[in-house]
Every structure is written in structure tokens, then in C-alpha cells.
Design a protein around this motif. Structure first.
Motif, short mmCIF file in Angstrom:
data_model
loop_
_atom_site.label_atom_id
_atom_site.label_comp_id
_atom_site.label_asym_id
_atom_site.label_seq_id
_atom_site.Cartn_x
_atom_site.Cartn_y
_atom_site.Cartn_z
N ARG A 81 0.93 -1.08 0.00
CA ARG A 81 0.20 0.15 0.09
C ARG A 81 1.10 1.23 0.05
O ARG A 81 0.38 2.31 -0.39
CB ARG A 81 -0.73 0.20 1.12
N SER A 82 2.08 1.22 0.83
CA SER A 82 2.91 2.49 0.77
C SER A 82 4.11 2.21 0.24
O SER A 82 5.32 2.07 0.87
CB SER A 82 2.92 2.76 1.99
N PRO A 83 4.22 2.12 -1.19
CA PRO A 83 5.47 1.85 -1.98
C PRO A 83 6.54 3.05 -1.81
O PRO A 83 6.07 4.18 -1.79
CB PRO A 83 5.43 1.63 -3.22
N THR A 84 7.67 2.67 -1.24
CA THR A 84 8.67 3.73 -1.14
C THR A 84 9.46 4.16 -2.64
O THR A 84 9.55 3.13 -3.38
CB THR A 84 9.79 3.78 -0.17
N ALA A 85 9.64 5.45 -2.81
CA ALA A 85 10.27 5.67 -4.17
C ALA A 85 11.81 5.33 -3.81
O ALA A 85 12.41 5.67 -2.93
CB ALA A 85 9.99 7.15 -4.44
N PRO A 86 12.31 4.84 -5.07
CA PRO A 86 13.73 4.77 -5.05
C PRO A 86 14.46 5.83 -5.21
O PRO A 86 14.03 6.65 -5.65
CB PRO A 86 13.86 3.63 -6.23
N VAL A 87 15.55 5.64 -4.16
CA VAL A 87 16.24 7.10 -4.11
C VAL A 87 17.25 7.10 -5.19
O VAL A 87 17.62 6.06 -5.58
CB VAL A 87 17.33 6.89 -2.84
N ALA A 88 17.09 8.33 -5.94
CA ALA A 88 17.94 8.28 -6.99
C ALA A 88 19.42 8.47 -6.76
O ALA A 88 19.77 9.29 -5.77
CB ALA A 88 17.48 9.66 -7.73
N ARG A 89 20.03 7.50 -7.39
CA ARG A 89 21.44 7.70 -7.29
C ARG A 89 22.42 7.93 -8.20
O ARG A 89 21.82 7.77 -9.42
CB ARG A 89 22.06 6.17 -6.57
N ASP A 90 23.47 8.54 -8.13
CA ASP A 90 24.45 8.77 -9.22
C ASP A 90 25.36 7.71 -9.35
O ASP A 90 26.26 7.75 -8.42
CB ASP A 90 24.97 10.02 -9.27
N THR A 91 25.30 6.84 -10.18
CA THR A 91 26.12 5.74 -10.28
C THR A 91 27.69 6.11 -10.39
O THR A 91 28.38 5.54 -9.87
CB THR A 91 25.74 4.69 -11.38
N ARG A 92 27.99 7.07 -11.11
CA ARG A 92 29.30 7.48 -11.43
C ARG A 92 29.69 8.03 -10.21
O ARG A 92 31.06 7.76 -9.92
CB ARG A 92 29.12 8.69 -12.54
N ALA A 93 29.19 8.97 -9.53
CA ALA A 93 29.59 9.38 -7.91
C ALA A 93 29.87 8.11 -7.25
O ALA A 93 30.90 8.38 -6.51
CB ALA A 93 28.58 10.25 -7.56
N ASP A 94 29.03 7.29 -7.23
CA ASP A 94 29.28 6.08 -6.22
C ASP A 94 30.40 5.38 -6.70
O ASP A 94 31.53 5.01 -6.01
CB ASP A 94 27.98 5.05 -6.31
N LEU A 95 30.78 5.22 -7.93
CA LEU A 95 31.86 4.46 -8.71
C LEU A 95 33.03 5.20 -8.16
O LEU A 95 34.04 4.64 -7.67
CB LEU A 95 31.76 4.28 -9.95
#
Length: 166
Positions: A81-95
Motif C-alpha cells: 500500500r505504501s511503496p517507497t520511491a527508490p532513492v535516485a543515485r548517481d552511479t558515477r559518483a558512487d563508483l
């Protein structure tokens, strides 16, 4: 010529019974009652009581399992009932952060599409490559989807092209 008939088993038992005294008949009847009672106790009553106890324990454990399943179903329904929106991530910054933590400098770093990245190392230790893949999986939530490693002349060193995706 006269023939004699053999008495039947019940007639022989009746005759044998009549030959016993009243005290003997009472003792025999009492002994038979005890034997029948013991057989009924061990063959019928005891297994019945044991089955009732076992069934009572089984019902209690199944009720606990049912309660847990209902609780989990409610949790699943609440999550649906209450889906959480996926957190937008910057894959390049994580890498970049993971590479900096490990002290690695790639030869090339290309974005293949919105999510996938290709990292090229001309010379990297195989152990360092495995550690990098593990750290990216755990910390940056990036997984290796394609890996091409070619051995170099130096022992333990490889040339590697790694494709990563979230």
C-alpha cells in the motif's frame, strides 16, 4: 449301529465350566476381566490419550505459525500500500567514491547508457580487482555484469574491462 456325535467346542466349554466350583468360576471370570481390561488399556486407551496430547501440541504450534503468517501477510499488504520511491543515485559518483577509497585510477571510464558504466584498467592486481568488485557490490550497490581480464607479464597483474550496473 449307533454313532456318537462329538460335542462342539461350546458344549465342551460349557461342560468344563460346570465342573468348576463357584470360587474357581469367580476367580477365572475376574482373571479374564483383568486381562481384557489390560488389553483395552494398552491397545486402545493409552494410544488414544497419547494421540490427543500430540494433537493438542500440534494445534498449538500450527496456531502460532498461522498467527505469524497472518502478521507477515499484513506486513506485505502494508508495504504494497505504501511503496517507497527508490532513492535516485548517481552511479558515477558512487563508483568514483569507491575507486578513491581503494586508491585506484582507471585508464578509462565510460557511461554505456543511463545505468551501466565501463571501467578499464591497463594494469591492476587481480586481488585488488576482486576487492573492488566486492566493495562496489556492498557499498555502492553496483554489480559486475561483464568482466574481461587479460593476464599481463607481471605476476598477479591483469588488464581488465569491467561493466557495472546497479
Amino acid at each position: 449301529m449307533a454313532t456318537t456325535l462329538k460335542p462342539t467346542a461350546s458344549e465342551r466349554f460349557a461342560q468344563w465350566w460346570q465342573l468348576r466350583t463357584k470360587a474357581e468360576r469367580t476367580a477365572l471370570a475376574l482373571a479374564c476381566a483383568i486381562v481384557v481390561g489390560a488389553i483395552a488399556w494398552f491397545a486402545l486407551w493409552r494410544p488414544l490419550v497419547d494421540d490427543i496430547e500430540r494433537t493438542t501440541q500440534l494445534v498449538a504450534s500450527q496456531r502460532a505459525l498461522l498467527a505469524e503468517a497472518r502478521r507477515q501477510a499484513d506486513d506485505i499488504a502494508n508495504l504494497a500500500r505504501s511503496p517507497t520511491a527508490p532513492v535516485a543515485r548517481d552511479t558515477r559518483a558512487d563508483l568514483d567514491a569507491a575507486l578513491a577509497r581503494q586508491g585506484l585510477k582507471p585508464t578509462a571510464l565510460d557511461r554505456l547508457d543511463n545505468d551501466r558504466l565501463r571501467v578499464t584498467f591497463d594494469a591492476i592486481g587481480f586481488d585488488a580487482l576482486v576487492t573492488l568488485a566486492d566493495n562496489l557490490q556492498r557499498e555502492a550497490r553496483l554489480r559486475v555484469v561483464d568482466l574481461a581480464a587479460t593476464a599481463r607479464v607481471e605476476p598477479g597483474q591483469v588488464r581488465a574491462e569491467v561493466t557495472l550496473a546497479p
